[in-house]
Design a protein around this motif. Structure first.
Motif, PDB file in Angstrom:
ATOM      1  N   PRO A  27       0.835  -1.206   0.000  1.00  0.00           N
ATOM      2  CA  PRO A  27       0.000   0.000   0.000  1.00  0.00           C
ATOM      3  C   PRO A  27       0.876   1.265   0.000  1.00  0.00           C
ATOM      4  O   PRO A  27       1.985   1.289   0.533  1.00  0.00           O
ATOM      5  N   ALA A  28       0.345   2.303  -0.601  1.00  0.00           N
ATOM      6  CA  ALA A  28       1.096   3.557  -0.768  1.00  0.00           C
ATOM      7  C   ALA A  28       1.491   4.158   0.577  1.00  0.00           C
ATOM      8  O   ALA A  28       2.599   4.695   0.725  1.00  0.00           O
ATOM      9  N   ASP A  29       0.621   4.076   1.580  1.00  0.00           N
ATOM     10  CA  ASP A  29       0.953   4.682   2.874  1.00  0.00           C
ATOM     11  C   ASP A  29       2.105   3.943   3.557  1.00  0.00           C
ATOM     12  O   ASP A  29       2.961   4.558   4.191  1.00  0.00           O
ATOM     13  N   VAL A  30       2.195   2.632   3.380  1.00  0.00           N
ATOM     14  CA  VAL A  30       3.299   1.874   3.958  1.00  0.00           C
ATOM     15  C   VAL A  30       4.608   2.248   3.262  1.00  0.00           C
ATOM     16  O   VAL A  30       5.650   2.436   3.907  1.00  0.00           O
ATOM     17  N   THR A  31       4.550   2.402   1.933  1.00  0.00           N
ATOM     18  CA  THR A  31       5.732   2.811   1.178  1.00  0.00           C
ATOM     19  C   THR A  31       6.203   4.187   1.632  1.00  0.00           C
ATOM     20  O   THR A  31       7.406   4.407   1.852  1.00  0.00           O
ATOM     21  N   LEU A  32       5.282   5.100   1.784  1.00  0.00           N
ATOM     22  CA  LEU A  32       5.618   6.458   2.223  1.00  0.00           C
ATOM     23  C   LEU A  32       6.234   6.443   3.619  1.00  0.00           C
ATOM     24  O   LEU A  32       7.254   7.090   3.865  1.00  0.00           O
ATOM     25  N   LEU A  33       5.662   5.683   4.535  1.00  0.00           N
ATOM     26  CA  LEU A  33       6.209   5.593   5.892  1.00  0.00           C
ATOM     27  C   LEU A  33       7.608   4.976   5.889  1.00  0.00           C
ATOM     28  O   LEU A  33       8.488   5.406   6.648  1.00  0.00           O
TER      29      LEU A  33
END
Length: 143
Positions: A124-130
């Motif tokens: 997921p994009a939010d996991v990548t960003l984190l």
């Protein structure tokens, strides 16, 4: 209603099912012949001339003309109530043969079919960003 029926019949899975039923019926006759004409005589020979078709119990009166008969088909045709456990054994062997052959066919087809490539799960994009933020913070000097 006729159009709906045509659409139903024309669907691929209905036609596939019809073909499977026809082939299954023909295959059933082959297996029955294999069991009755090849396997059961061999099994009978191994076990001392045993003929499974003549193994039954009479459950009612036997006509005088058929007294002492071991002909299962003739007694059954005459309407004598019979418990045909020999016939049951024959049908059980039929079933085991069919089940084993179907197992072999399915197993072979599964080996021949290419395995679907499993794509790596998309993160997921939010996991990548984190994860990027964490890596960036690790790279900064501590104050």
């Amino acid at each position: 209603m006729l159009k709906e029926f045509k659409a139903f019949i024309a669907r691929g899975n209905v036609l596939d099912l019809a073909v499977a039923v026809i082939i299954g019926a023909a295959f059933g006759r082959i297996v029955t012949s294999l069991t009755e004409d090849v396997l059961m005589p061999v099994i009978g020979k191994i076990f001392g001339g045993l003929d499974f078709s003549s193994y039954f119990l009479t459950l009612g009166p036997v006509p005088a003309a058929l007294r002492g008969s071991t002909d299962y088909a003739a007694l059954k045709k005459a309407g004598v109530p019979l418990l045909g456990y020999g016939e049951f054994i024959t049908q059980a062997v039929n079933f085991l043969i069919v089940a084993f052959i179907i197992f072999l066919i399915v197993r072979s087809v599964n080996k021949l079919m290419p395995k679907p490539e499993v794509a790596a799960p998309v993160e997921p994009a939010d996991v990548t960003l984190l994860r990027e933020i964490r890596d960036e913070l690790k790279g900064r000097p501590r104050v």
